[in-house]
Design an enzyme around this catalytic site. Structure first.
Site: not given
Ligand code: NOJ
Length: 763
Positions: A290
């Site tokens: 993430d």
């Molecule tokens: C953080 C989020 O937790 C995740 O779900 C998301 O896909 C990513 N950022 C990318 O934006």
């Protein structure tokens, strides 16, 4: 497969078996000849320098780099493998051209974006999609999202989010399919299939990303990013199955979660990303971290510095680093020092290249720059968004006021901050959705009852009362109360602004925000019928508002076409059929409250003394000893699976073909479902089971199948479902997935809290 479903509406037997196949065995996405791809990958990797390999493992966001020449230079030098958040087809093509023509090996970029519930045409938030209990709609909606997003150059979405959540305080409950493992698995599979389509190399196919691996929705206290404490059996029985189903359905990527579980951040958890995902499940796509979660292992206190974070992540099996820059800055040195083997790097690169090959990016890297003019908001996309919104709305109470009869209304008051706010009805994660494309409930009601409708003209008074959900403006409430006195009926649209749910947006108090409750109270004092429509990103604690309202409709943020869907339901052009994908607590103090909990040794009986009835100085044991709250009992406000219709349904003659089965048998279930009311309607029939005993205690009920069944008024249908006993397997005391022998109870009902049970034995 859903085309097949449609053609075989009668064949309930087939449907059940096919659903089992959908979740447990099929690999529907056609991959380009795997052997050829593997050979091409080997060839390419053998030509790559270490720096180029690490470049493939690096993902950056275009937010930080608009028109920035260092990005172009980095692409040219092969130091970037993927870019997220670039959605302009011209810029995508420019970057792709640099990657192909100016980098040494010409490896295409993979462009990713959070396309969570639609791209331009916004569908209900995933929690609302779950309320449809309609995987066909969810698959078709994901297909629409892919068609629109790929026409902007996006070939990878960070969806579906498969986090089970038993805590509506957690803002990201909006993004998932609720509290149930089976429902989440079915919906997750539908989304994967919709995004990826039948052929991944087709330009309209978008790689899915099953996230967040794993346990993220169990954040302690419902506070985002918080630690979780999920033991292996709970992970395997509840939290992992939706991911396994998505992998079986061919999901090309998986994202690690932000949380640490029992002290181990997911981004550094080799047991999860290697042992389970790769070895047990045979996952062949790639794992992405993430956002900055590689680096955040330092903040967690799991790694001392970026080099250690990078080493832990890559050795755990995280192939791509999203926005930590830890791989690109540390990996070369780590390999040179022998702390990470080049073999480990090679594996990661191969996983990433495999996805690029399967997506056909090498042959077909560019997007048609004109295509989006045809795809964005195409009429059939808007129609599907409306259908999804219609089925996502849940009727929670109704004293007969709904549906409204326009013929009997001269003046209608429409009030509340969510009545005419095209932005707030879209919900969380709508980077690309546009407010001015939304049709609001007010606009839809005006259209429906206006001159062109051919109906009797109704005078519609719009007095918002409050400007936004947290607004406390008393003067506005008074204006709405005054307008209510001269109205024949009142529709109040309240709820939550989009920003109050989604990532990092958790709440400790789930009552309606601002003056919204007072607004309902104030218009209710007019004595006129009050219909409350709640438009929100999560379950809210709405007992008081339910009591005040003659009818209550719950709409999880419904998206672009939310207005027309709600208007059709309010005036009876459509009949509600949504069911709750999550339990609604009476009060936040009851959380976590979910239907599929285990039994204590002293379960709640339902007749316990409540706080106000306890005699002063009552004796210690005089109230009995069961598990409940003195002030809030142990029952939710509305149970999982619950939802009313404008008609009623009766379940009769529930029967099974035998009383005892072996582990490899299939059980045949029959029941009669009758529409006992005056209008046509669709019922979501639900099948729950309970193992009476086990080597470990089992949930008091678990959903294992459902089907939407349309019925005309007065019609009865005999429904047959075939359920393989294997579907009752669970992770037992020896941590093996097993069908245990013993007695099982089974319910077929319209929600998780009703129905008579039928018993059988597994020998
Ligand atoms: C953080 C989020 O937790 C995740 O779900 C998301 O896909 C990513 N950022 C990318 O934006």
């Amino acid at each position: 497969m859903y085309v097949f479903f449609k053609k075989n509406k009668r064949k309930g037997r087939l449907l059940m078996v096919l659903t089992a196949c959908l979740l447990y065995s099929c690999t529907p996405t056609v991959h380009r000849q795997d052997k050829e791809v593997e050979k091409a990958i080997e060839r390419l990797v053998s030509q790559m320098t270490l720096e180029e390999k690490i470049g493939q493992m690096n993902q950056i966001s275009s937010f930080n780099t608009p028109g920035n020449s260092w990005v172009e230079d980095a692409v040219k030098d092969g130091r970037i493998g993927s870019i997220l958040n670039e959605v302009d087809p011209v810029r995508v093509n420019n970057l792709q051209k640099i990657a192909l023509d100016s980098s040494r090996l010409g490896i295409p970029l993979l462009i990713g974006r959070d396309v969570i519930h639609g791209f331009k045409t916004i569908f209900p938030i995933p929690l609302g999609l779950a309320a449809t209990f309609n995987p066909r709609l969810v698959e078709e909606g994901a297909r629409v999202a892919a068609i629109e997003a790929t026409s902007a150059g996006v070939r990878w979405t960070f969806s579906p989010m498969l986090d089970i959540s038993r805590d509506p305080r957690w803002g990201r409950i909006a993004e998932g399919f609720g509290e149930d493992t089976y429902l989440t698995s079915v919906m997750g599979v539908a989304m994967v299939k919709g995004y990826q389509g039948q052929d991944l190399s087709h330009p309209s196919a978008m790689a899915a990303c099953a996230k967040h691996f794993v346990g993220y929705g169990a954040a302690e206290g419902g506070r985002d990013y918080n630690s979780t404490y999920l033991p292996e059996r709970l992970l395997r029985n509840v939290y992992l199955p939706p991911f396994h189903a998505a992998v079986r359905a061919g999901a090309m990527t998986v994202m690690t979660s932000f949380n640490d579980n029992d002290g181990i951040p997911s981004t550094g958890n080799r047991w999860l990303t290697h042992n389970i995902l790769r070895e047990e499940w045979g996952f062949s796509g790639f794992v992405v971290s993430d956002w900055a979660s590689v680096h955040e292992m330092i903040t967690h206190g799991f790694a001392a510095h970026p080099a250690e974070a990078a080493r832990l992540a890559v050795q755990a099996g995280v192939d791509m680093d999203m926005m930590s820059f830890a791989y690109v800055s540390e990996m070369e040195q780590l390999v040179k020092e022998g702390k990470v083997s080049e073999k480990t790097v090679n594996k990661a690169v191969k996983n990433i290249l495999r996805v690029k090959f399967r997506l056909g990016l090498f042959e077909n890297p560019y997007v048609n720059e004109e295509l989006h003019k045809e795809t964005f908001y195409a009429p059939e996309h808007l129609a599907l968004a409306k259908e999804s919104a219609l089925e996502s709305v849940v009727l929670l109470s109704n004293d007969g006021t709904l549906p409204l009869d326009a013929e009997k209304i001269n003046t209608l008051l429409v009030t509340g901050p969510m009545a005419d706010d095209g932005y707030e009805q879209l919900g969380t994660w709508v980077f690309d959705g546009e407010e001015n494309a939304s049709v609001t409930p007010l606009a839809a009601i005006q259209e429906k009852l206006g001159e062109s409708s051919g109906r009797k003209r109704v005078r519609i008074v719009y007095e918002p009362g409050l400007k936004y959900s947290r607004d406390n403006d008393n003067a506005g409430i008074q204006r709405a109360a005054a307008a209510a006195r001269s109205a024949d009926a009142i529709i109040v649209f309240v709820g939550e602004e989009s920003i109050l749910s989604g990532e990092a947006h958790c709440l400790a108090d789930l009552n309606l925000q601002g003056g919204q409750s007072r607004l309902i109270q104030a218009v209710k004092e007019s004595g006129k019928p009050v219909i409350t429509v709640i438009v929100a990103g999560r379950p809210l604690t709405i007992k008081k508002e339910a009591d005040l309202s003659n009818a209550l409709l719950y709409s999880f943020h419904p998206g672009t076409m939310g207005g027309p869907a709600l208007a059709d339901l309010l005036f009876g052009d459509e009949v509600p059929s949504g069911k709750l994908p999550v339990t609604f607590p009476v009060t936040t103090g009851q959380i976590p409250i979910y239907y599929n909990h285990n039994s204590t040794g002293r379960p709640y009986q339902g007749n316990e003394t409540s706080l106000e009835n306890i005699p002063v100085r009552a004796g210690q044991t005089s109230l009995g000893n069961t598990g409940f709250y003195l002030d809030a009992g142990a029952q939710p406000l509305f149970p999982f699976g619950y939802g009313l219709s404008y008609t009623t349904f009766a379940y009769t003659n529930i029967r099974i073909d035998k009383v005892s089965y072996r582990q490899h048998d299939t059980i045949t279930l029959n029941f009669d479902l009758t529409n006992t009311g005056k209008s046509a309607g669709t019922e979501v029939a639900q099948l729950y089971v309970r193992h009476k005993t086990g080597s470990v205690t089992r949930p008091i009920k678990e959903l294992i199948f459902f089907e939407r069944i349309p019925l005309e008024s007065g019609q009865t249908r005999t429904i047959t479902w075939n359920m393989p006993i294997q579907n009752l397997a669970f992770w037992n005391l020896e941590m093996k997935e097993t069908v245990e022998t013993g007695q099982v109870e089974l319910w077929i009902a319209g929600d998780s809290a009703s129905g008579e049970s039928v018993r059988f034995e597994i020998n």
